[in-house]
Enzyme design. Sequence first.
Site, PDB file in Angstrom:
ATOM      1  N   GLU A 235      41.655  55.246  54.379  1.00  0.00           N
ATOM      2  CA  GLU A 235      40.528  56.187  54.499  1.00  0.00           C
ATOM      3  C   GLU A 235      40.621  57.308  53.468  1.00  0.00           C
ATOM      4  O   GLU A 235      39.596  57.814  52.984  1.00  0.00           O
ATOM      5  CB  GLU A 235      40.435  56.744  55.927  1.00  0.00           C
ATOM      6  CG  GLU A 235      41.368  57.889  56.267  1.00  0.00           C
ATOM      7  CD  GLU A 235      42.833  57.489  56.384  1.00  0.00           C
ATOM      8  OE1 GLU A 235      43.687  58.396  56.437  1.00  0.00           O
ATOM      9  OE2 GLU A 235      43.124  56.282  56.433  1.00  0.00           O
TER      10      GLU A 235
ATOM     11  N   HIS B  96      47.146  54.985  54.095  1.00  0.00           N
ATOM     12  CA  HIS B  96      45.912  55.611  54.571  1.00  0.00           C
ATOM     13  C   HIS B  96      44.720  55.182  53.718  1.00  0.00           C
ATOM     14  O   HIS B  96      44.315  55.903  52.788  1.00  0.00           O
ATOM     15  CB  HIS B  96      46.052  57.134  54.554  1.00  0.00           C
ATOM     16  CG  HIS B  96      46.882  57.669  55.664  1.00  0.00           C
ATOM     17  ND1 HIS B  96      46.345  58.086  56.869  1.00  0.00           N
ATOM     18  CD2 HIS B  96      48.220  57.831  55.776  1.00  0.00           C
ATOM     19  CE1 HIS B  96      47.318  58.499  57.664  1.00  0.00           C
ATOM     20  NE2 HIS B  96      48.464  58.356  57.022  1.00  0.00           N
TER      21      HIS B  96
ATOM     22  N   CYS C  20      48.754  53.856  59.686  1.00  0.00           N
ATOM     23  CA  CYS C  20      49.966  54.683  59.695  1.00  0.00           C
ATOM     24  C   CYS C  20      50.607  54.678  61.093  1.00  0.00           C
ATOM     25  O   CYS C  20      51.153  53.660  61.499  1.00  0.00           O
ATOM     26  CB  CYS C  20      49.654  56.096  59.210  1.00  0.00           C
ATOM     27  SG  CYS C  20      51.130  57.045  58.765  1.00  0.00           S
TER      28      CYS C  20
END
Length: 290
Positions: free
Chosen positions: A260, A258, A155
């Site tokens: 994660e 993202h 990001c």
Amino acid sequence: METKKIKFIAVFICFHLVALVANAQIGVVTDLQKLHAKIDSCSANLSRSRGPVIGVSAYQHGEGGSSVPGTYINAVIKAGGTPVVIPVTDNMGVISHILNEVDGLVLVGGEDVNPSFYKEQPAAELEKVDSIRDVYDLTLIKLATDRKLPILGICRGEQIINVAFGGTLYQDLPTQNSSTVQHRQTLPREVGTHNVSVVSGSELARILGPGNFMVNTFHHQAIKDLAPGFTVTAQADDGVVEGIESLKKLNILAVQWHPEGLVNGGDTVMLNIFKDLVHRATTYKKQERK
């Protein structure tokens, strides 16, 4: 130095195992001797098998504090790495010393990048910037690339990598590059809400596979002019850059979404992005030890 590093890693990761995954691996321990036994066992296991050390950037929190969401930490652990949070500071000596002890770097999301770094005046829609963090991130990038450390940008991480190498950003997508694609979802981070196309033949395609993927999205800035020495590896349906990677001797890969967050929801495909970083860091570690 290697012995000190091993002890540091063991203590650090054991602490985070207790704090972050206690319910999964240790459980609630209320007896001090049992806790010590668990920690000793953890240290012994780590001395036999330990992954590369992955530095994880942070953002400012409170008065001089540093913070990073646990999703980044957990994704690195799941991928086989040993995460170490790098505190936010403008002390370049401290940053340099820490980077000497890591094998890879994750640049996480966060605030807008100050447009002064790409020679633009602030737009009315520019949101919060953090001058200390800008300097901190740009210092991390410069020192890490000087050392040829493997880097993963996420990001804001992708955006500031682009700025660090001479690229520019849309300060606000809705007003500067309007689209029907919603780049700021309201659904949880574990849910993908828009499509990205991965460029065949790219490193990202090698990691994820070529084709289309549903990803999560939480940004209003994005790459406008791509930095020299980089290539686009993924795009949204509206053409917004969703992935880049370095050419030639640099060792950098970045995505706008993202992964994660998706990994936190059980996505094993997106976990491959972190496994790739751990693999690159392992290679770097072996080369450095020669």
